[in-house]
Scaffold this active site. Structure first.
Site, PDB file in Angstrom:
ATOM      1  CB  CYS A 184      -6.005 -10.420   5.394  1.00  0.00           C
ATOM      2  SG  CYS A 184      -6.180 -11.177   3.757  1.00  0.00           S
TER       3      CYS A 184
ATOM      4  CG  ASP B 265      -1.728 -13.094   2.492  1.00  0.00           C
ATOM      5  OD1 ASP B 265      -0.723 -13.774   2.790  1.00  0.00           O
ATOM      6  OD2 ASP B 265      -1.847 -12.494   1.413  1.00  0.00           O
TER       7      ASP B 265
ATOM      8  NE  ARG C  80       1.414 -12.976   1.022  1.00  0.00           N
ATOM      9  CZ  ARG C  80       1.233 -12.148  -0.021  1.00  0.00           C
ATOM     10  NH1 ARG C  80       2.271 -11.843  -0.786  1.00  0.00           N
ATOM     11  NH2 ARG C  80       0.042 -11.650  -0.277  1.00  0.00           N
TER      12      ARG C  80
END
Length: 221
Positions: A49, A51, A53
């Site tokens: 992903c 993302d 994080r």
């Protein structure tokens, strides 16, 4: 300090961070960048992903050059996505990776948005693929589950479905047909503890996919 000055200061900090990182890498290994520039020979392709994080190299503690990476919102593999397919083909046919890791993560905003059917704009078209996963496996996501648990389960099911998509590409099918060593993995990352979990669908031959899926989905019955 106005907004533009703040932005410039922030960007200058990134250059400073880069210089410090490069200096530290050379201190550890004076030949590091020379070796890195001369070859790229990763054993792994990571499909994850976007993302911020979930930094692929960091969470598996691999150096640059050791992990080939493709990332998009909700780690989706679509058979019409030439970007993802090109990365997959280059990794398998040119670099000769031995492992393709599809890695999702709990707390995925893309998956949660798709499940809630919340409109966010252009990305709605992309997240439609995750909504398709939701509809396909709705019986595993019944109303009795708390919302947080349902979201986590959809994150897992989405990874498994993307592994199926990877296995069904002509790129992977052709690699297996010519006897190339290649294994597809289903992993998920926990934002709360930083740990990876194997979802149990690990495929290195076409005939392994169906029994692997049967066992994986049985956990949700």
């Amino acid at each position: 300090m106005n907004g533009q000055d703040k932005d410039n200061h922030t960007l200058e900090q990134l250059f400073s961070n880069n210089k410090n990182w490069a200096t530290a890498m050379v201190a550890q290994d004076p030949e590091f960048f020379k070796k890195l520039a001369s070859q790229q020979s990763p054993q792994y392709l990571w499909i994850g992903c976007s993302d911020s994080r979930v930094p692929a190299n960091e969470i598996v503690d691999l150096l640059p050059g050791e992990l080939f990476v493709h990332r998009n919102i909700a780690n989706v593999v679509v058979h019409t996505d030439l970007n993802c397919l090109s990365v997959l083909q280059f990794a398998i046919d040119v670099l000769g990776v031995k492992h393709v890791i599809v890695c999702g993560h709990y707390g995925c905003s893309g998956v949660h948005t798709a499940m809630a059917r919340r409109r966010v704009g252009l990305a709605d078209n992309w997240l439609r693929h995750v909504q398709d996963v939701h509809q396909k496996h709705e019986r595993y996501l019944g109303d009795v589950l708390p919302t947080a648990e349902k979201q986590d389960r959809l994150c897992e099911l989405n990874v498994i479905e993307q592994v199926i998509n990877v296995c069904q590409t002509t790129i992977v099918q052709d690699a297996w047909e010519r006897g190339q060593e290649l294994t597809i993995h289903s992993w998920i990352y926990g934002l709360k503890d930083g740990l990876l979990r194997d979802l149990g669908v690990t495929v290195n031959r076409p005939e392994e996919l169906a029994p692997m899926l049967q066992g994986a989905f049985a956990r949700y019955e």
